[in-house]
Scaffold this motif. Structure first.
Motif, PDB file in Angstrom:
ATOM      1  N   VAL A 348     -32.801 -40.029 -85.933  1.00 54.39           N
ATOM      2  CA  VAL A 348     -33.604 -41.610 -85.927  1.00 54.39           C
ATOM      3  C   VAL A 348     -33.069 -42.250 -84.783  1.00 54.39           C
ATOM      4  CG1 VAL A 348     -32.993 -43.793 -87.100  1.00 54.39           C
ATOM      5  CG2 VAL A 348     -32.929 -41.619 -88.524  1.00 54.39           C
ATOM      6  N   GLY A 349     -34.144 -42.836 -84.145  1.00 54.74           N
ATOM      7  CA  GLY A 349     -33.852 -43.728 -82.963  1.00 54.74           C
ATOM      8  C   GLY A 349     -34.083 -42.852 -81.614  1.00 54.74           C
ATOM      9  N   ASP A 350     -34.461 -41.555 -81.549  1.00 46.70           N
ATOM     10  CA  ASP A 350     -34.715 -40.774 -80.416  1.00 46.70           C
ATOM     11  C   ASP A 350     -36.079 -40.790 -79.900  1.00 46.70           C
ATOM     12  OD1 ASP A 350     -36.114 -39.035 -81.754  1.00 46.70           O
ATOM     13  OD2 ASP A 350     -35.113 -37.314 -81.792  1.00 46.70           O
ATOM     14  N   ALA A 351     -36.338 -40.288 -78.901  1.00 45.46           N
ATOM     15  CA  ALA A 351     -37.590 -40.388 -78.312  1.00 45.46           C
ATOM     16  C   ALA A 351     -38.956 -40.048 -79.091  1.00 45.46           C
ATOM     17  CB  ALA A 351     -37.634 -39.582 -76.996  1.00 45.46           C
ATOM     18  N   HIS A 352     -38.698 -39.016 -80.019  1.00 45.49           N
ATOM     19  CA  HIS A 352     -39.820 -38.758 -80.933  1.00 45.49           C
ATOM     20  C   HIS A 352     -40.060 -39.878 -82.162  1.00 45.49           C
ATOM     21  CE1 HIS A 352     -39.928 -34.335 -79.702  1.00 45.49           C
ATOM     22  NE2 HIS A 352     -40.750 -34.922 -79.147  1.00 45.49           N
ATOM     23  N   TRP A 353     -38.689 -40.237 -82.723  1.00 39.78           N
ATOM     24  CA  TRP A 353     -38.736 -41.059 -83.756  1.00 39.78           C
ATOM     25  C   TRP A 353     -39.416 -42.601 -83.439  1.00 39.78           C
ATOM     26  CZ3 TRP A 353     -37.388 -40.030 -88.770  1.00 39.78           C
ATOM     27  CH2 TRP A 353     -37.196 -41.354 -89.611  1.00 39.78           C
ATOM     28  N   THR A 354     -39.079 -42.795 -82.286  1.00 41.44           N
ATOM     29  CA  THR A 354     -39.737 -44.084 -81.724  1.00 41.44           C
ATOM     30  C   THR A 354     -41.042 -44.108 -81.141  1.00 41.44           C
ATOM     31  OG1 THR A 354     -38.259 -43.860 -79.606  1.00 41.44           O
ATOM     32  CG2 THR A 354     -37.288 -45.118 -81.640  1.00 41.44           C
ATOM     33  N   MET A 355     -41.384 -42.978 -81.025  1.00 46.36           N
ATOM     34  CA  MET A 355     -43.150 -42.943 -80.279  1.00 46.36           C
ATOM     35  C   MET A 355     -43.930 -43.574 -81.371  1.00 46.36           C
ATOM     36  SD  MET A 355     -43.653 -38.951 -78.735  1.00 46.36           S
ATOM     37  CE  MET A 355     -42.806 -38.551 -77.474  1.00 46.36           C
ATOM     38  N   SER A 356     -45.141 -43.969 -80.815  1.00 50.55           N
ATOM     39  CA  SER A 356     -46.098 -44.743 -81.395  1.00 50.55           C
ATOM     40  C   SER A 356     -46.982 -43.452 -82.336  1.00 50.55           C
ATOM     41  CB  SER A 356     -47.174 -45.110 -80.616  1.00 50.55           C
ATOM     42  OG  SER A 356     -47.892 -44.396 -79.693  1.00 50.55           O
ATOM     43  N   ASP A 357     -47.812 -43.807 -83.252  1.00 52.38           N
ATOM     44  CA  ASP A 357     -48.636 -42.707 -83.960  1.00 52.38           C
ATOM     45  C   ASP A 357     -49.565 -41.999 -83.137  1.00 52.38           C
ATOM     46  OD1 ASP A 357     -47.052 -43.366 -86.186  1.00 52.38           O
ATOM     47  OD2 ASP A 357     -48.966 -44.430 -87.449  1.00 52.38           O
ATOM     48  N   GLU A 358     -50.100 -42.884 -81.875  1.00 52.70           N
ATOM     49  CA  GLU A 358     -50.949 -42.234 -81.018  1.00 52.70           C
ATOM     50  C   GLU A 358     -50.453 -40.935 -80.368  1.00 52.70           C
ATOM     51  OE1 GLU A 358     -50.630 -45.379 -81.807  1.00 52.70           O
ATOM     52  OE2 GLU A 358     -52.380 -46.081 -82.792  1.00 52.70           O
ATOM     53  N   GLU A 359     -49.092 -41.772 -79.915  1.00 56.57           N
ATOM     54  CA  GLU A 359     -48.488 -40.540 -78.851  1.00 56.57           C
ATOM     55  C   GLU A 359     -48.008 -39.482 -79.642  1.00 56.57           C
ATOM     56  OE1 GLU A 359     -46.536 -39.366 -74.952  1.00 56.57           O
ATOM     57  OE2 GLU A 359     -48.521 -40.967 -75.695  1.00 56.57           O
ATOM     58  N   LEU A 360     -47.621 -39.412 -80.832  1.00 55.16           N
ATOM     59  CA  LEU A 360     -47.183 -38.224 -81.706  1.00 55.16           C
ATOM     60  C   LEU A 360     -48.382 -37.382 -81.992  1.00 55.16           C
ATOM     61  CD1 LEU A 360     -45.085 -39.947 -84.300  1.00 55.16           C
ATOM     62  CD2 LEU A 360     -44.324 -38.576 -82.653  1.00 55.16           C
ATOM     63  N   ALA A 361     -49.613 -38.099 -81.986  1.00 53.08           N
ATOM     64  CA  ALA A 361     -50.822 -37.185 -82.156  1.00 53.08           C
ATOM     65  C   ALA A 361     -51.343 -36.334 -81.085  1.00 53.08           C
ATOM     66  CB  ALA A 361     -52.149 -38.100 -82.772  1.00 53.08           C
ATOM     67  N   ARG A 362     -51.015 -37.282 -79.811  1.00 55.22           N
ATOM     68  CA  ARG A 362     -51.537 -36.561 -78.441  1.00 55.22           C
ATOM     69  C   ARG A 362     -50.436 -35.342 -78.220  1.00 55.22           C
ATOM     70  NH1 ARG A 362     -49.578 -36.109 -73.648  1.00 55.22           N
ATOM     71  NH2 ARG A 362     -47.797 -37.418 -74.055  1.00 55.22           N
ATOM     72  N   ILE A 363     -49.119 -35.545 -78.469  1.00 52.62           N
ATOM     73  CA  ILE A 363     -48.330 -34.355 -78.031  1.00 52.62           C
ATOM     74  C   ILE A 363     -48.501 -33.359 -79.150  1.00 52.62           C
ATOM     75  CG2 ILE A 363     -46.634 -35.903 -76.862  1.00 52.62           C
ATOM     76  CD1 ILE A 363     -44.697 -35.422 -79.195  1.00 52.62           C
ATOM     77  N   CYS A 364     -48.847 -33.534 -80.192  1.00 52.49           N
ATOM     78  CA  CYS A 364     -49.110 -32.366 -80.958  1.00 52.49           C
ATOM     79  C   CYS A 364     -50.277 -31.728 -80.728  1.00 52.49           C
ATOM     80  CB  CYS A 364     -49.142 -32.837 -82.782  1.00 52.49           C
ATOM     81  SG  CYS A 364     -47.306 -33.274 -83.258  1.00 52.49           S
ATOM     82  N   LEU A 365     -51.403 -32.506 -80.321  1.00 60.93           N
ATOM     83  CA  LEU A 365     -52.678 -31.846 -79.943  1.00 60.93           C
ATOM     84  C   LEU A 365     -52.459 -30.898 -78.778  1.00 60.93           C
ATOM     85  CD1 LEU A 365     -55.698 -31.494 -80.432  1.00 60.93           C
ATOM     86  CD2 LEU A 365     -56.014 -33.411 -79.136  1.00 60.93           C
ATOM     87  N   ASP A 366     -51.736 -31.544 -77.848  1.00 59.02           N
ATOM     88  CA  ASP A 366     -51.672 -30.964 -76.573  1.00 59.02           C
ATOM     89  C   ASP A 366     -50.685 -29.593 -76.696  1.00 59.02           C
ATOM     90  OD1 ASP A 366     -52.963 -32.982 -75.050  1.00 59.02           O
ATOM     91  OD2 ASP A 366     -51.109 -33.934 -74.394  1.00 59.02           O
ATOM     92  N   GLY A 367     -49.829 -29.622 -77.657  1.00 58.78           N
ATOM     93  CA  GLY A 367     -48.668 -28.490 -77.944  1.00 58.78           C
ATOM     94  C   GLY A 367     -49.832 -27.407 -78.699  1.00 58.78           C
ATOM     95  N   LEU A 368     -50.512 -27.826 -79.519  1.00 56.18           N
ATOM     96  CA  LEU A 368     -51.664 -26.883 -80.426  1.00 56.18           C
ATOM     97  C   LEU A 368     -52.350 -26.276 -79.331  1.00 56.18           C
ATOM     98  CD1 LEU A 368     -52.689 -25.632 -83.004  1.00 56.18           C
ATOM     99  CD2 LEU A 368     -54.194 -27.906 -83.039  1.00 56.18           C
ATOM    100  N   CYS A 369     -53.102 -26.981 -78.309  1.00 53.17           N
ATOM    101  CA  CYS A 369     -54.060 -26.488 -77.489  1.00 53.17           C
ATOM    102  C   CYS A 369     -53.321 -25.504 -76.509  1.00 53.17           C
ATOM    103  CB  CYS A 369     -54.888 -27.500 -76.966  1.00 53.17           C
ATOM    104  SG  CYS A 369     -55.681 -28.518 -78.156  1.00 53.17           S
ATOM    105  N   ARG A 370     -52.094 -25.586 -76.300  1.00 54.03           N
ATOM    106  CA  ARG A 370     -51.409 -24.643 -75.479  1.00 54.03           C
ATOM    107  C   ARG A 370     -51.467 -23.336 -76.306  1.00 54.03           C
ATOM    108  NH1 ARG A 370     -47.700 -28.730 -74.089  1.00 54.03           N
ATOM    109  NH2 ARG A 370     -45.763 -27.826 -75.629  1.00 54.03           N
ATOM    110  N   ILE A 371     -51.312 -23.148 -77.583  1.00 55.07           N
ATOM    111  CA  ILE A 371     -51.627 -22.180 -78.526  1.00 55.07           C
ATOM    112  C   ILE A 371     -52.988 -21.550 -78.432  1.00 55.07           C
ATOM    113  CG2 ILE A 371     -50.940 -20.860 -80.347  1.00 55.07           C
ATOM    114  CD1 ILE A 371     -48.648 -23.033 -80.768  1.00 55.07           C
ATOM    115  N   TYR A 372     -53.785 -22.519 -78.896  1.00 53.42           N
ATOM    116  CA  TYR A 372     -55.416 -22.349 -79.224  1.00 53.42           C
ATOM    117  C   TYR A 372     -56.091 -23.325 -78.435  1.00 53.42           C
ATOM    118  CZ  TYR A 372     -52.952 -19.942 -83.029  1.00 53.42           C
ATOM    119  OH  TYR A 372     -52.401 -19.123 -83.837  1.00 53.42           O
TER     120      TYR A 372
END
Length: 451
Positions: A348-372
């Protein structure tokens, strides 16, 4: 202090109720079973709705998603009276993304010569087990432990595996012969036979995954019809009063109510703040839960992952697990579309917890696309983002003995703790149900002795 004299007239006229804190599956099951036994239950829920972690959401576009991952067996659905609204799940499987490849779990990994040789060596020369890291090395071999089990355990718990209790690994153990048998039964029956989802009841080819139409929260509807009148919403339990090491009353929204017992589903590290009149629970304040963020992204197409769940032990990724629920339950997304859920362990309160929904979506999509990499072209957009500060209990070795003591007894007469958060245990829904029923027998025995 005479709590009974201060209680409302209705509570004085009737036998003192058993107070239940929280209206999730554990709290509602407890209330229903106590009422069945002829005991009066009073359920106090601080929120505006029942369900707790067993909550579902469906948006205007036709996507359904749960607060976290839930696994429902036909046995549990039947026990809850929800069999007629539950659909059979045809298949369910897990895979691991590792070194640019995907391995089925567990047999794809076991077929790897490197991992197989390491596992055999560990069996021939087992070492001492002082922590979870040792347990994983002994159980799976050093190679698989270092590449898969330890990184996943650390991402999930937020603690080094060397600081975790061996009980972390013991909760995951399942026999190879049993797994082979149930996997074969799944292929023959065309149903996703449960394997490792209940430790309280036996698993067999007749116990398989189902999912309620409309989401997991619908499992609770039959119970709600029976005991809904016992539930007080937006009713926060502020204190549990103890006299001579026995629960005597609770304070709800500023009002004191005499009770015959109290059953909590709250995270155990909060109990010392609630309980007044004893210091026996103070050590629970050190217990830790792992906060979690669940990020939902939507895509064109179906069956984008190798199987329903993909474990990702690569610690350069922000997530450690991706789930494609429509892989197994296609009705959870509109025709021709799917939704992937990414699990991010955080604080609670760390970089991920305080990210906006848009930023969370971006880092997950980028991570997924490193795999696929090809999946970027299929991306539609983000779905819901869910956060919980109490996703999973963390079994630190430093308080393992106290955890085991608490699992047997709270140390305060008339005080019981149930559910995954309340028991501080790695429990799935079916085990929560059966364990709650067993605990209610203890409650009934205690109340009977006190009357």
């Amino acid at each position: 202090m005479n709590f009974a004299a201060k209680a409302p007239a209705i509570w004085r006229r009737l036998a003192k109720p058993v107070a239940i804190i929280g209206a999730g599956i554990a709290g509602l099951t407890a209330a229903f079973d106590l009422e069945r036994r002829g005991l009066q239950a009073a359920v106090f829920e601080s929120g505006r709705a029942v369900g707790g972690m067993a909550s579902s959401f469906k948006d205007a576009e036709g996507y359904t998603y749960d607060f976290g991952a839930h696994f429902v067996s036909n046995r549990l659905a039947e026990a809850l009276g929800a069999a007629d609204i539950s659909r059979t799940v045809g298949r369910y499987g897990e895979a691991v993304a590792l070194g640019g490849r995907s391995y089925s779990y567990p047999f794809g990994l076991a077929a790897s010569p490197r991992y197989a040789a390491s596992a055999v060596a560990a069996r021939l020369r087992p070492g001492e087990v002082a922590n979870a890291a040792d347990w994983f090395r002994n159980a799976y071999g050093a190679a698989l432990a270092e590449d898969v089990a330890i990184p996943l355990a650390e991402a999930w718990s937020g603690a080094p595996a060397s600081k975790l209790s061996p009980a972390v690994g013991q909760k995951l153990s399942a026999g190879v012969l049993k797994t082979l048998y149930l996997k074969a039964a799944s292929r023959l029956t065309g149903r996703a036979v449960c394997n490792g989802y209940s430790h309280e009841m036996p698993e067999s080819p007749g116990i398989y995954h189902v999912y309620p139409e409309g989401g997991v929260s619908r499992l609770l509807e039959p119970t709600m019809k029976q005991i809904g009148h016992r539930i007080a919403l937006e009713s926060r339990v502020e204190r549990i009063f103890v006299e001579r090491d026995r629960v005597v009353a609770v304070k709800v929204n500023g009002r004191e109510i005499g009770v015959s017992a109290a059953i909590s589903t709250a995270p155990v590290h909060l109990l010392p703040r609630l309980v007044e009149g004893t210091d026996r629970l103070d050590a629970l304040g050190a217990f830790r839960y792992r906060p979690m963020i669940f990020v939902n992204l939507r895509f064109e197409g179906r069956n984008l992952l190798p199987d329903t769940m993909l474990w990702v032990p690569d610690r350069s990724q922000p997530f450690f697990r991706i789930t494609e629920a429509p892989f197994s339950m296609p009705w959870l997304a509109p025709e021709g579309r799917t939704q992937l859920t990414f699990d991010i362990g955080c604080e609670v309160g760390d970089a991920h917890w305080t990210m906006s929904d848009e930023e969370l979506a971006r880092i997950c999509l980028d991570g997924l696309c490193r795999i696929y990499p090809h999946l970027r072209a299929r991306y539609i957009g983000p779905g819901g983002m869910l956060k919980t500060p109490f996703a999973y209990p963390v079994y630190l070795a430093s308080y393992e003995r106290r955890r085991q003591d608490f699992a047997r007894d709270t140390g305060v007469a008339g005080l019981y703790s149930i559910g995954r958060n309340g028991e501080f245990a790695h429990l799935l829904m079916e085990d929560i149900y059966w364990r709650t029923l067993k605990r209610m027998q203890h409650v009934a025995d205690y109340v009977g002795q006190e009357v």
